[in-house]
Write an enzyme that holds these catalytic residues in place. Sequence first.
Site, PDB file in Angstrom:
ATOM      1  N   GLU A 176      72.236  -1.875  13.239  1.00 10.59           N
ATOM      2  CA  GLU A 176      72.808  -3.204  12.961  1.00 10.59           C
ATOM      3  C   GLU A 176      71.693  -4.158  12.577  1.00 10.59           C
ATOM      4  OE1 GLU A 176      75.443  -5.156  15.773  1.00 10.59           O
ATOM      5  OE2 GLU A 176      76.263  -3.221  16.381  1.00 10.59           O
TER       6      GLU A 176
ATOM      7  N   GLU B 107      74.874  -1.235  22.235  1.00 12.55           N
ATOM      8  CA  GLU B 107      74.064  -2.264  22.910  1.00 12.55           C
ATOM      9  C   GLU B 107      74.216  -2.198  24.428  1.00 12.55           C
ATOM     10  OE1 GLU B 107      74.977  -6.050  21.056  1.00 12.55           O
ATOM     11  OE2 GLU B 107      73.563  -5.645  19.455  1.00 12.55           O
TER      12      GLU B 107
HETATM   13  C1  BG6 Z   1      76.025  -7.113  18.026  1.00  9.54           C
HETATM   14  C2  BG6 Z   1      77.280  -6.362  18.261  1.00  9.54           C
HETATM   15  O1  BG6 Z   1      75.693  -7.727  19.233  1.00  9.54           O
HETATM   16  O2  BG6 Z   1      76.005  -8.188  17.151  1.00  9.54           O
HETATM   17  C3  BG6 Z   1      78.371  -6.582  17.231  1.00  9.54           C
HETATM   18  O3  BG6 Z   1      77.038  -4.981  18.444  1.00  9.54           O
HETATM   19  C4  BG6 Z   1      78.364  -8.039  16.805  1.00  9.54           C
HETATM   20  O4  BG6 Z   1      79.579  -6.181  17.769  1.00  9.54           O
HETATM   21  C5  BG6 Z   1      77.018  -8.361  16.172  1.00  9.54           C
HETATM   22  O5  BG6 Z   1      79.404  -8.388  15.963  1.00  9.54           O
HETATM   23  C6  BG6 Z   1      76.905  -9.777  15.640  1.00  9.54           C
HETATM   24  O6  BG6 Z   1      77.228 -10.688  16.648  1.00  9.54           O
HETATM   25  P1  BG6 Z   1      78.363 -11.781  16.503  1.00  9.54           P
HETATM   26  O7  BG6 Z   1      78.580 -12.254  17.866  1.00  9.54           O
HETATM   27  O8  BG6 Z   1      77.791 -12.801  15.612  1.00  9.54           O
HETATM   28  O9  BG6 Z   1      79.539 -11.084  15.936  1.00  9.54           O
END
Ligand code: BG6
Length: 471
Positions: free
Chosen positions: A369, A178
């Site tokens: 993701e 990201e």
């Molecule tokens: C993304 C990241 O922004 O979202 C991850 O690459 C992160 O590291 C994921 O865990 C979910 O976000 P969060 O803050 O709910 O863990």
Amino acid sequence: MVQSDFLWGAAVAANQLEGAYLSDGRGVSNIDLLPYGKDRLAIAKGEMHYTCVSEDAYYPSHNAIHFYDKMKQDIELLHELGLKCFRFSISWSRIFPTGLEENPNEKGLSFYDELISELEKYNIEPIVTITHFDVPKGLMDHCGSWRSREMVNHYLKFTRVLFERFKDRVKYWISFNEINMLLHKPFTAAGITFEENEAKEQIIYQAAHYQMVASAYATKQLHEIDKNAKMGCMLAAGEFYPYSCNPVDIRRAQKDNQKNYYFVDVQARGSYPRWALKKIDLLGIDISPSDIKVLRENTVDYISFSYYASRTSKEDVSDVDTNTGNAAGGVVNPYLKRSEWGWMIDPLGFRITINSIWDRYQKPLFVVENGLGAQDLIDDHHQIEDDYRIEYLSQHISEMILCIEEDSIPIIGYTMWTAIDLVSASTGEMKKRYGLVYVDKDNEGNGTLRRVPKKSYSWYKKLIESSGKIR
Ligand code: BG6
């Protein structure tokens, strides 16, 4: 049709699951300085210095879910799940504890060697993120991290070690997780802290330039060392919709999208967009002729991205809710449902976003993701009935499949977030769970660490077995 070689998988990040933060010679990294609790966000955004927290602060990354010690049993669970690929990141300070050493830490390298061997044993393709919100503290102290051009060389020393060591074993690399998160959370994304009255925007855009230059040199290095390997950039994606058809909202959305694509425009096309050239000129960003050349000649092979939600742009935000939980900003979209943490839920937005990225760059895409953070309850029979997560994933995967089957967009794979419960990046909580496997640990660090596959685990297993047909 979804091809049989489509990479169905799951993703994790070193700092959110490994723990063992000082074991086997590992050094401290930026994320190890981010406490759980009220100060976390301010430090992440660079609004507060990490040294100003209370003495009894709790740091969730220090032990995380003890993956470093439980790696083999966890990978076995992923094998039973039927994963075709597994995305993980390397902890930079495990390989170069302060970032300044001349030679790498062999114990750190051996850990990833063993991890990749386990994946090979089960025919699971490794997808490796070189840095996922990760900088050795030694480099922060030494040169202020990515605010300095020196970082390019430190990064390339690190990538050379990885590419030479894992040549022919890792095909898909991602240079920075990201990368656009640097604009919103400069400490989390790049280990940058600020002095009072510093020109924050200038420092951030300078750091962005150095990261993109480092990524381009790393792409060159990778292609020289392993001609079959591929380098991807990685974007926190999510289309910005205009809140209304009022032209001022349309223009706001256009600008927000341009800002979000700033990095990928450079990494995929090889040069800054014209509007950005004007901005970086005004900011006085240091860009050398050799930077321009390396960026132009070393674009990425594929574009990877995360998608959790779309965003909505509005010029006048005085009469709407801006509390979206999204680091990239925007306002609440009244047409969408929201997660327990206020994040928008927009499966159709996933199709819209994938189409936008494809239309803009026409390079193979990789969804690395996508998932739902929720509080899971374990019942008396040790079952976790996470139907809400199944619904989220099923709806999003359906839209992605439409992108492949109806829109004819080439997508390499899909790694949902995440295989196993781990520490939330934004909040530092354990109770904001994304995993297919439950981990018995709470926000304060208590728990047996027992792993329990959830209902979504069996569901995803069937989905993979059926190449996405049963969903
Ligand atoms: C993304 C990241 O922004 O979202 C991850 O690459 C992160 O590291 C994921 O865990 C979910 O976000 P969060 O803050 O709910 O863990």
